[in-house]
Design an enzyme around this catalytic site. Structure first.
Site, short mmCIF file in Angstrom:
data_model
loop_
_atom_site.label_atom_id
_atom_site.label_comp_id
_atom_site.label_asym_id
_atom_site.label_seq_id
_atom_site.Cartn_x
_atom_site.Cartn_y
_atom_site.Cartn_z
N ASP A 100 2.97 -3.81 8.19
CA ASP A 100 1.70 -3.11 7.99
C ASP A 100 0.59 -4.12 8.24
O ASP A 100 0.32 -4.99 7.42
CB ASP A 100 1.65 -2.58 6.55
CG ASP A 100 0.28 -2.02 6.16
OD1 ASP A 100 -0.66 -2.10 6.97
OD2 ASP A 100 0.15 -1.52 5.03
N HIS B 278 0.86 -1.19 0.00
CA HIS B 278 0.00 0.00 0.00
C HIS B 278 0.90 1.23 0.00
O HIS B 278 2.02 1.21 0.51
CB HIS B 278 -0.86 -0.03 1.27
CG HIS B 278 -1.95 0.98 1.33
ND1 HIS B 278 -1.71 2.30 1.65
CD2 HIS B 278 -3.29 0.87 1.15
CE1 HIS B 278 -2.86 2.95 1.67
NE2 HIS B 278 -3.84 2.12 1.36
N CYS C 85 -4.58 2.32 -3.72
CA CYS C 85 -3.33 2.84 -3.14
C CYS C 85 -2.20 1.84 -3.34
O CYS C 85 -1.37 1.62 -2.45
CB CYS C 85 -3.50 3.17 -1.66
SG CYS C 85 -4.60 4.56 -1.36
N GLN D 149 -4.65 -4.97 7.22
CA GLN D 149 -5.55 -6.05 6.85
C GLN D 149 -5.40 -7.25 7.78
O GLN D 149 -6.37 -7.94 8.08
CB GLN D 149 -5.28 -6.48 5.40
CG GLN D 149 -5.47 -5.39 4.36
CD GLN D 149 -6.89 -4.87 4.29
OE1 GLN D 149 -7.86 -5.60 4.52
NE2 GLN D 149 -7.03 -3.59 3.96
N LYS E 130 -10.41 -0.82 10.58
CA LYS E 130 -10.44 -2.07 9.82
C LYS E 130 -10.97 -3.23 10.67
O LYS E 130 -11.35 -4.27 10.14
CB LYS E 130 -9.03 -2.45 9.35
CG LYS E 130 -8.30 -1.38 8.56
CD LYS E 130 -8.76 -1.28 7.14
CE LYS E 130 -7.80 -0.38 6.36
NZ LYS E 130 -8.22 -0.21 4.95
#
Length: 397
Positions: A189, A112, A355, A192, A215
């Site tokens: 990251d 991303h 993104c 998700q 999220k």
């Protein structure tokens, strides 16, 4: 589970298939934030009156809920505005600590933008270089290439736990082991990952893990950075201001203890208590069962697309590392047109480059459509999307 989410009562017939962008919020989160604003609203840490102390207990109680959920110490659990700010914090602060001219930062081509741009900025500032792990023909990470890319100049390896475009879990432990082999630090990251997998930062053995509350059923504007305490103690502050200081004088300042050192200014108190409520909600769920449910819905869609839509290209084939997210391109329909037709049928999907423009360029497409099922979806929702796709083909194909 749909009854836990009031948006579906507010919008009868809504099919929400954009949970990779943001999840819907259960009533427990909405109620907790309303209770803070209605009955507990005060600033934290500074007031000596009961209302402020109550707000502080709620705020720090939320930190404890989050820290326990990811197996981190309270001093290693920093509240941020979200994944993006958390990664920027690490890039700016860690960059000052470890990067020298000629050093390298290793990313994956599937990142991303929030896990690309901060590293490009800090690399330019310190004379370092950003390099990228490519994909294999099956569009998983090429770990053989990664092994060749890692070298003594590699100081940081940053990568997504789960790709927001491909919907696959990257080989975290292999990447962490590669980093350790050359003394590099790892930044994950988890935007998700936190929504779909149990996260134990000690078991992952990473140095940093970042995620956003929205999220994982929480509010927007709140996120978390986990960092190893030994590193956080050495890193310079990311921002200056109130609450992050120990002492300020006209000749200089000293810093507060962790985690306050990285939490300058009045925090998003309502967001934090809402995030705490979201993690209380998660504790009631069987995440393994939810992941199986999401994969089943995704596989139902993949089978439909393969049988009835020859002009559809899937960005990746499902596998054991897949969470059920389906990203596709249609030979005759622009993703934005498909999303507009879906919207006319009360079906919400995502269209664009997500993104992840370097990945779109690699795939040779300007944009894709993304269908992201979650625990409040069912097979009827997949059928509704398929019907909308048939309608779009009649209009455009």
């Amino acid at each position: 589970m749909r009854a836990e989410f009031p948006i579906f009562a507010a919008h009868p017939g809504l099919v929400y298939l954009d949970s990779a962008a943001t999840s819907q919020k259960p009533q427990i989160v909405i109620d907790r934030m309303n209770r803070y604003y209605g009955a507990e609203n005060a600033n934290v840490h500074r007031g000596v009156y009961e209302l402020s102390e109550s707000a502080t207990r709620a705020f720090e109680g939320a930190r404890e809920l989050v820290a326990t959920a990811i197996n981190a110490a309270l001093t290693e659990t920093i509240f941020t505005r979200g994944t993006t700010e958390a990664i920027n914090l690490v890039a700016q602060s860690l960059g000052q600590l470890v990067l020298q001219p000629g050093d390298e930062i290793l990313l994956t081509i599937a990142e991303h933008h929030s896990n690309i741009v901060p590293w490009q900025i800090v690399a330019d500032r310190h004379g370092a270089k950003v390099r990228f792990i490519p994909l294999n023909k099956d569009r998983r990470l090429d770990m053989q290439a990664a092994a060749h890319l890692v070298n003594p100049r590699t100081k940081i390896i940053a990568f997504a736990h789960i790709s927001n475009v491909l919907g696959i879990e990257h080989p975290v432990r292999e990447l962490v082991a590669l980093a350790k082999s050359v003394g590099a630090l790892t930044v994950i990251d988890g935007a998700q990952g936190i929504a779909h997998l149990p996260v134990d930062v000690k078991a992952l053995d990473c140095d940093f893990y970042a995620f956003s509350g929205h999220k994982v059923f929480g509010p927007t504007g709140i996120g978390v950075l986990y960092g190893r305490q030994s590193l956080l103690e050495r890193m310079p502050p990311y921002q200056g201001g109130g609450d992050m200081i120990e002492r300020v004088s006209v000749t200089g300042s000293t810093w507060n203890v962790l985690p306050s050192k990285f939490e300058a200014g009045t925090p998003n108190i309502a967001g934090a208590v809402g995030l705490g409520a979201a993690f209380e909600f998660v504790k009631t769920l069987d995440q393994g069962r939810i992941l199986a449910h999401d994969r089943s819905l995704g596989m139902t869609l993949v089978d439909e697309l393969k049988r009835h839509f020859p002009k559809v290209q899937l960005m990746i084939e499902p596998g054991p590392d897949w969470i059920g997210l389906v990203t596709l391109a249609h030979a005759s329909i622009h993703p934005h047109d498909l999303a507009a037709i879906c919207d006319s049928e009360q079906v919400c999907i995502r269209a664009g480059h997500h993104c992840a423009q370097p990945l779109m360029e690699l795939f040779g497409v300007p944009a894709t459509a993304r269908v992201a099922p979650f625990l409040y979806n069912d097979e009827n929702d997949i059928d509704r999307f398929v019907a909308a796709l048939h309608k779009a083909e009649k209009l455009f194909a």
